[in-house]
Scaffold this motif. Structure first.
Motif, short mmCIF file in Angstrom:
data_model
loop_
_atom_site.label_atom_id
_atom_site.label_comp_id
_atom_site.label_asym_id
_atom_site.label_seq_id
_atom_site.Cartn_x
_atom_site.Cartn_y
_atom_site.Cartn_z
N GLN A 133 43.46 32.44 39.51
CA GLN A 133 42.91 33.32 40.55
C GLN A 133 42.93 34.79 40.08
O GLN A 133 42.07 35.57 40.42
N SER A 136 34.34 44.63 33.67
CA SER A 136 34.35 44.62 35.14
C SER A 136 35.11 43.40 35.63
O SER A 136 35.41 42.48 34.84
N GLY A 137 35.41 43.35 36.93
CA GLY A 137 36.16 42.23 37.49
C GLY A 137 35.46 40.89 37.23
O GLY A 137 36.06 39.94 36.74
N GLY A 138 34.18 40.85 37.50
CA GLY A 138 33.43 39.60 37.31
C GLY A 138 33.30 39.23 35.83
O GLY A 138 33.25 38.07 35.47
N GLU A 139 33.24 40.24 34.96
CA GLU A 139 33.16 39.95 33.53
C GLU A 139 34.48 39.35 33.05
O GLU A 139 34.49 38.41 32.25
N GLN A 140 35.61 39.87 33.54
CA GLN A 140 36.92 39.29 33.17
C GLN A 140 36.99 37.85 33.63
O GLN A 140 37.49 36.96 32.92
N ARG A 151 34.61 35.79 33.98
CA ARG A 151 33.78 34.92 33.14
C ARG A 151 34.43 34.64 31.79
O ARG A 151 34.29 33.56 31.23
N GLU A 195 39.44 29.81 42.66
CA GLU A 195 38.50 30.87 43.06
C GLU A 195 37.69 31.37 41.86
O GLU A 195 37.72 32.56 41.55
N GLY A 228 35.13 34.35 42.75
CA GLY A 228 35.52 35.35 43.75
C GLY A 228 35.02 36.75 43.44
O GLY A 228 34.82 37.56 44.34
N GLU A 229 34.83 37.06 42.16
CA GLU A 229 34.51 38.45 41.80
C GLU A 229 33.08 38.62 41.33
O GLU A 229 32.74 39.67 40.76
N VAL A 230 32.26 37.60 41.46
CA VAL A 230 30.89 37.77 40.93
C VAL A 230 29.86 37.64 42.04
O VAL A 230 30.12 37.08 43.10
N ASP A 231 28.67 38.17 41.77
CA ASP A 231 27.58 38.13 42.73
C ASP A 231 27.04 36.70 42.84
O ASP A 231 27.35 35.84 42.01
N HIS A 240 37.00 29.98 48.52
CA HIS A 240 36.80 30.43 49.90
C HIS A 240 35.32 30.40 50.26
O HIS A 240 34.95 30.58 51.41
N GLY A 291 25.60 44.38 44.41
CA GLY A 291 24.96 44.47 43.09
C GLY A 291 25.56 43.46 42.15
O GLY A 291 26.70 43.03 42.37
N PRO A 292 24.86 43.08 41.10
CA PRO A 292 25.36 42.07 40.17
C PRO A 292 26.65 42.51 39.48
O PRO A 292 26.98 43.70 39.44
N SER A 293 27.38 41.54 38.98
CA SER A 293 28.60 41.80 38.20
C SER A 293 28.23 42.72 37.04
O SER A 293 27.27 42.46 36.31
N GLN A 343 40.04 46.38 43.28
CA GLN A 343 39.53 45.02 43.09
C GLN A 343 40.65 44.10 42.62
O GLN A 343 40.70 42.93 42.94
N GLN A 344 41.60 44.64 41.85
CA GLN A 344 42.71 43.77 41.40
C GLN A 344 44.02 44.15 42.06
O GLN A 344 45.08 43.94 41.49
N GLY A 386 37.61 39.50 48.77
CA GLY A 386 37.28 38.52 47.72
C GLY A 386 38.20 37.32 47.69
O GLY A 386 37.81 36.23 47.29
N GLU A 387 39.46 37.49 48.11
CA GLU A 387 40.43 36.41 47.92
C GLU A 387 40.83 35.76 49.24
O GLU A 387 41.80 35.01 49.29
N VAL A 388 40.15 36.09 50.33
CA VAL A 388 40.61 35.51 51.60
C VAL A 388 39.51 34.64 52.22
O VAL A 388 38.33 34.78 51.90
N ASP A 389 39.93 33.75 53.10
CA ASP A 389 39.01 32.86 53.80
C ASP A 389 38.17 33.65 54.80
O ASP A 389 38.49 34.79 55.12
N HIS A 417 30.58 41.46 47.21
CA HIS A 417 29.61 40.46 46.79
C HIS A 417 29.19 39.60 47.96
O HIS A 417 28.24 38.82 47.86
#
Ligand SMILES: Nc1ncnc2c1ncn2[C@@H]1O[C@H](COP(=O)(O)OP(=O)(O)OP(=O)(O)O)[C@@H](O)[C@H]1O
Ligand SMILES: Nc1ncnc2c1ncn2[C@@H]1O[C@H](COP(=O)(O)OP(=O)(O)OP(=O)(O)O)[C@@H](O)[C@H]1O
Ligand SMILES: [Mg+2]
Ligand SMILES: [Mg+2]
Lengths: 228, 228
Positions: free
Chosen positions: A90, A143-147, A149, A167, A170-173, A200, B38-40, B90-91, B170-173, B200
């Motif tokens: 996660q 970026s968060g989503g890059e990490q 991936r 999850e 969780g961080e990507v579009d 989620h 916006g995209p990742s 974000q983290q 991002g991390e919650v239901d 996102h």
């Protein structure tokens, strides 16, 4: 592939006892694609951590690939984690001092894969998750989503039999989330990869043919059926 | 409250140059609630980090509360960050050695709020985000979504004028996500809190009266209008 009998995990914090898993009975057959939903704090990550042999249960039985895990020695557990189970955490847990491709190569290095093969496969995996132009970035340069991936590519490095994803989108579009899911679905269909995905996001969870829900450390629903 | 003119942020990694922000013009009025999708990799976190005075722009102008930020000394920047801006990362970035309530009290301690007031407000904030039974847990004793909620309580500790939230749900239901958003909407409406929320999740982003989209370091759409 995965079998749990009356599995319980209790955490103690000061005086209080938290039953993160409260008597879980669960069987996941080889090649199944299972999703798990549930409120924050319901025990989803704890369940994955126990299946992934990262956390030990307080009581109950766990069998992975027909082996009773609680009886295995540390060395055998490590061998299972390295060769059989891929884990997407996660919070990613990338090694901060290694760049993207080094992070993906690390499990292959531990499994003694030769350097050229490692490098070729890591390049392929990073390309598959859309990061071919970020391979020499350190985690704090991503970026968060890059990490996230990179963490997905790393989990697939040793071609595991079982993939545990906590999850994973969780961080990507939504577009990147779609392409990650398609990758996992292809691996499940073409390679028979057994998958357990916590999410989620109903768009992710509802793509699994088998859908579990957890509340307060228990599995409260288990629906199989055509993908919605 | 926030004004950016031709703002650019370039990262250099080895030989390559990454234009994370590519000439941003943006004005956010006091009390506005703005979302950014916006995209990742499109530059959303970089934009928040620059507005939050955590990262410095490569070129261009930034004014926060009518002060030209690039001319401020470090001490004045820290004062703005402590008293004016609340940041949900974000983290999360919770201090791992402090428990939940100590993490929420920390910014109040830095702002010299007396101990009893600090403790009472931190307890209230943790109760507001549904964590009154986890206040003495360390971050590694909390689930992903629980850590995120501690981070939200901490960002609101000093009653900021501006709240910057990077993927706050991002991390919650979805139920917890709804209640977090309602908390933020109430603060925006009752206290005039200026809010910039990156998400996102369209369910989150579409609740903002003003919705921006970013692609490749640029703002490509800016829609104001009734919440859908
Ligand atoms: N190491 C720990 N020590 C003490 N309590 C813990 C620990 N890890 C988890 N918990 C508690 O156990 C419960 C289940 O945690 P878990 O991380 O499995 O939830 P989760 O379903 O993954 O939640 P989320 O959706 O927020 O990620 C939580 O209430 C949490 O506070
Ligand atoms: N410290 C850094 N050094 C080098 N490149 C960076 C750094 N931080 C971000 N980048 C790059 O800048 C681009 C924008 O990053 P940013 O974190 O702002 O994206 P984002 O929109 O928040 O993405 P996500 O939705 O994945 O969180 C990314 O492509 C990333 O690789
Ligand atoms: Mg979790
Ligand atoms: Mg980001």
């Amino acid at each position: 592939a995965i079998r749990m009998d009356d599995l319980t995990k209790v955490y103690e914090v000061g005086e209080t006892e938290i039953r993160a898993l409260n008597g879980i009975d669960l069987e996941i057959m080889k090649g199944q694609f299972v999703s798990i939903m549930g409120p924050s704090g319901s025990g989803k990550s704890t369940l994955l951590n126990v299946i992934g042999c990262i956390d030990t249960p307080t009581s109950g039985r766990l069998r992975i690939m027909d082996q009773e895990v609680s009886r295995l020695k540390d060395k055998e557990l490590t061998a299972i984690r390295l060769s059989t189970i891929g884990f997407i955490f996660q919070q990613f847990y990338l090694i901060p001092t290694l760049n993207a491709i080094e992070n993906v190569e690390l499990p292959m290095k531990e499994a003694r894969i030769p350097r050229d093969d490692r490098h070729r496969r890591a390049t392929q995996l990073l390309d598959m998750v859309g990061l071919s132009n970020r391979i020499s970035h350190l985690p704090n340069q991503l970026s968060g989503g890059e990490q996230q991936r990179v963490a997905i590519a790393r989990a697939l490095a040793n071609e595991p039999d079982i993939l545990l994803a906590d999850e994973p989108t969780g961080e990507v579009d939504s577009q990147t989330s779609d392409s990650i899911l398609s990758i996992l679905e292809d691996l499940n269909r073409d390679r028979g990869l057994t998958m357990v995905v916590v999410s989620h996001d109903p768009n992710v969870a509802n793509r699994a043919p088998r859908r579990l829900s957890m509340v307060d450390g228990k599995i409260v629903s288990d629906r199989s059926g055509p993908v919605v």
